[in-house]
Design an enzyme around this catalytic site. Structure first.
Site, PDB file in Angstrom:
ATOM      1  N   THR A 118       0.827  -1.205   0.000  1.00 45.00           N
ATOM      2  CA  THR A 118       0.000   0.000   0.000  1.00 45.00           C
ATOM      3  C   THR A 118       0.861   1.255   0.000  1.00 45.00           C
ATOM      4  O   THR A 118       1.994   1.237   0.507  1.00 45.00           O
ATOM      5  CB  THR A 118      -0.865   0.011   1.277  1.00 45.00           C
ATOM      6  OG1 THR A 118      -1.479   1.297   1.417  1.00 45.00           O
ATOM      7  CG2 THR A 118      -0.041  -0.222   2.533  1.00 45.00           C
ATOM      8  N   TYR A 142      -1.608   0.343  10.171  1.00 42.63           N
ATOM      9  CA  TYR A 142      -1.839  -0.393   8.923  1.00 42.63           C
ATOM     10  C   TYR A 142      -0.612  -0.308   8.016  1.00 42.63           C
ATOM     11  O   TYR A 142      -0.100  -1.326   7.527  1.00 42.63           O
ATOM     12  CB  TYR A 142      -3.083   0.164   8.208  1.00 42.63           C
ATOM     13  CG  TYR A 142      -3.234  -0.340   6.803  1.00 42.63           C
ATOM     14  CD1 TYR A 142      -3.517  -1.679   6.563  1.00 42.63           C
ATOM     15  CD2 TYR A 142      -3.065   0.510   5.713  1.00 42.63           C
ATOM     16  CE1 TYR A 142      -3.624  -2.151   5.263  1.00 42.63           C
ATOM     17  CE2 TYR A 142      -3.183   0.038   4.421  1.00 42.63           C
ATOM     18  CZ  TYR A 142      -3.458  -1.289   4.199  1.00 42.63           C
ATOM     19  OH  TYR A 142      -3.559  -1.760   2.921  1.00 42.63           O
TER      20      TYR A 142
HETATM   21  N1  UFG Z   1     -12.672  10.759   3.881  1.00 41.37           N
HETATM   22  C1  UFG Z   1     -13.583  11.725   4.275  1.00 41.37           C
HETATM   23  N2  UFG Z   1     -14.820  11.285   4.642  1.00 41.37           N
HETATM   24  C2  UFG Z   1     -15.194   9.978   4.632  1.00 41.37           C
HETATM   25  C3  UFG Z   1     -14.252   9.012   4.219  1.00 41.37           C
HETATM   26  C4  UFG Z   1     -12.987   9.437   3.852  1.00 41.37           C
HETATM   27  O1  UFG Z   1     -13.282  12.915   4.310  1.00 41.37           O
HETATM   28  O2  UFG Z   1     -16.334   9.666   5.006  1.00 41.37           O
HETATM   29  C5  UFG Z   1     -11.315  11.191   3.472  1.00 41.37           C
HETATM   30  C6  UFG Z   1     -10.218  10.602   4.336  1.00 41.37           C
HETATM   31  O3  UFG Z   1     -10.014  11.359   5.490  1.00 41.37           O
HETATM   32  C7  UFG Z   1      -9.044  10.639   3.350  1.00 41.37           C
HETATM   33  C8  UFG Z   1      -9.704  10.380   1.995  1.00 41.37           C
HETATM   34  O4  UFG Z   1     -11.093  10.703   2.179  1.00 41.37           O
HETATM   35  O5  UFG Z   1      -8.478  11.901   3.350  1.00 41.37           O
HETATM   36  C9  UFG Z   1      -9.596   8.936   1.555  1.00 41.37           C
HETATM   37  O6  UFG Z   1     -10.005   8.118   2.635  1.00 41.37           O
HETATM   38  P1  UFG Z   1     -10.356   6.566   2.448  1.00 41.37           P
HETATM   39  O7  UFG Z   1     -10.865   6.099   3.774  1.00 41.37           O
HETATM   40  O8  UFG Z   1     -11.228   6.408   1.264  1.00 41.37           O
HETATM   41  O9  UFG Z   1      -8.972   5.930   2.073  1.00 41.37           O
HETATM   42  P2  UFG Z   1      -7.577   5.953   2.853  1.00 41.37           P
HETATM   43  O10 UFG Z   1      -6.685   6.907   2.098  1.00 41.37           O
HETATM   44  O11 UFG Z   1      -7.710   6.187   4.303  1.00 41.37           O
HETATM   45  O12 UFG Z   1      -7.099   4.450   2.765  1.00 41.37           O
HETATM   46  C10 UFG Z   1      -7.240   3.688   1.605  1.00 41.37           C
HETATM   47  C11 UFG Z   1      -7.241   2.211   1.958  1.00 41.37           C
HETATM   48  C12 UFG Z   1      -5.906   1.791   2.458  1.00 41.37           C
HETATM   49  C13 UFG Z   1      -4.809   2.271   1.547  1.00 41.37           C
HETATM   50  C14 UFG Z   1      -4.941   3.748   1.330  1.00 41.37           C
HETATM   51  C15 UFG Z   1      -3.919   4.308   0.427  1.00 41.37           C
HETATM   52  O13 UFG Z   1      -8.218   1.926   2.944  1.00 41.37           O
HETATM   53  O14 UFG Z   1      -5.874   0.388   2.513  1.00 41.37           O
HETATM   54  O15 UFG Z   1      -6.206   4.009   0.763  1.00 41.37           O
HETATM   55  O16 UFG Z   1      -3.994   5.735   0.510  1.00 41.37           O
HETATM   56  F1  UFG Z   1      -3.615   2.036   2.083  1.00 41.37           F
END
Ligand code: UFG
Length: 333
Positions: A118, A142
């Site tokens: 990741t 993670y």
């Molecule tokens: N976000 C919001 N509101 C929400 C959900 C997400 O503002 O309801 C924001 C998060 O704070 C973040 C962005 O949208 O800034 C993306 O969040 P996600 O939860 O969609 O994804 P993440 O970046 O946290 O994580 C995902 C996968 C991981 C991987 C990562 C790589 O879950 O396994 O992408 O960046 F490692």
């Protein structure tokens, strides 16, 4: 064609990859404990075994029974916020179980191993986009669990190259950026329950499954104050696994590759795209920052394009959001 073991093949990316492997003539055996996966997305032509990747006896036996030559290892916990709250669950499943699988693979003379890593291994990146040579400095449990398994694979490879371990084992670690969307033919998509992923969250808001979308932090040092991510279509990511297997089978050496498009979208931009493709003006509120979120990250993808000849076909954020929404609509009806 060779038989490929796909761990976590009842999950989102695992099921898309298993399906693509089968479409390209591979035999597929799926090992999944169904803790977060769903039997309903397992391709009908795959052999399905319910079990744990950390269970060495099960793994050793199925490698022998099914004549497995290659392993694609997806099975893992993958939510950044959940890992912050439950770090030990993540170390047990992502580090200990992966190590058991690697040990069983080495003992069984597996030659090719593709590992789901990741971009969370990078942490607070200073370069945008980031390339694979930037050192891993994860900021979430993670990301750290994936980093540890990458190191284990790297050290194993070094020991093989140095002649300490006698083995033909080679690996590719694919560092996924933000995976989203669903197969354009409507056959597969993301079934995760209690999702935290932004695009799926927005699709649920469009359909009224949730009342609103909360933006986690509006005071980041980005153009509109919200986090920027490189959203990659799940089918392009699935293809990267086939390209990586092909590369190893043709004699490529162990390596690590970013999987993303090389540009990013802010949280606000994603919300706007989802509103545009759906025509639904769902409610959005501004909330606090979420733990473990880096402000901005995107993949430098020149290495995977050059060395694996990866050629993405769905680099289109509207298509990503539309296919995610179509799938969500399908599973909610
Ligand atoms: N976000 C919001 N509101 C929400 C959900 C997400 O503002 O309801 C924001 C998060 O704070 C973040 C962005 O949208 O800034 C993306 O969040 P996600 O939860 O969609 O994804 P993440 O970046 O946290 O994580 C995902 C996968 C991981 C991987 C990562 C790589 O879950 O396994 O992408 O960046 F490692």
């Amino acid at each position: 064609m060779k038989t490929v073991l796909v761990t976590g093949g009842a999950g989102y990316i695992g099921s898309h990859t298993a399906c693509k492997l089968i479409e390209n003539g591979h035999q597929v055996v799926i090992l999944d404990n169904l803790s977060t996966g769903f039997k309903s997305v397992v391709p009908k032509d795959a052999v399905f075994i319910e079990g744990d990747v950390g269970d060495s006896d099960t793994v050793t036996q199925l490698i022998e029974t099914h004549g497995i030559e290659d392993i694609v290892h997806f099975a893992a916990h993958l939510l950044v916020p959940e890992s912050v709250a439950q770090p030990n669950r993540y170390y047990k499943n992502n580090v200990v179980a992966s190590q058991n699988l690697i040990n069983a693979a080495l003992a069984a003379n597996i030659k090719h191993f593709i590992f789901s890593s990741t971009c969370a291994v990078y942490g607070m990146v200073k370069t945008f986009p980031v390339d694979e040579n930037v050192s891993m400095q994860p900021i979430s449990p993670y990301g750290r669990t994936k980093c540890v398994t990458e190191w284990s694979l790297q050290d194993t490879n070094t020991a093989i190259q140095s002649g300490y371990i006698e083995s033909d084992f080679k690996y590719v670690a694919l560092r996924y950026f933000n995976v989203a969307g669903a197969r354009p033919d409507g056959k597969l998509g993301q079934v995760t329950e209690n999702t935290t992923h932004l695009i799926k969250v927005c699709a649920e808001a469009v359909l009224g499954v949730r009342d609103q979308v909360t933006i986690f932090g509006t005071d980041y040092a980005t153009a509109d104050g919200t986090c920027i991510r490189d959203y990659i279509h799940v089918d392009d990511l699935a293809q990267a696994h086939l390209d990586a297997l092909d590369y190893l089978q043709k004699g490529g050496s162990s390596d690590v590759f970013n999987c993303g498009y090389g540009h990013g979208y802010s949280v606000r931009e994603i919300i706007d795209v989802m509103k545009k493709v759906s025509g639904v003006d769902f409610k959005v509120i501004e909330g606090q920052r979420r733990d473990g979120d880096p402000p901005a990250i995107a993949a430098d993808n020149s290495k995977i394009k050059t060395k694996l000849q990866w050629s993405p076909a769905h680099n289109d954020i509207e298509l990503i959001c539309r296919t995610a929404l179509d799938w969500e609509t399908k599973i909610r009806n």
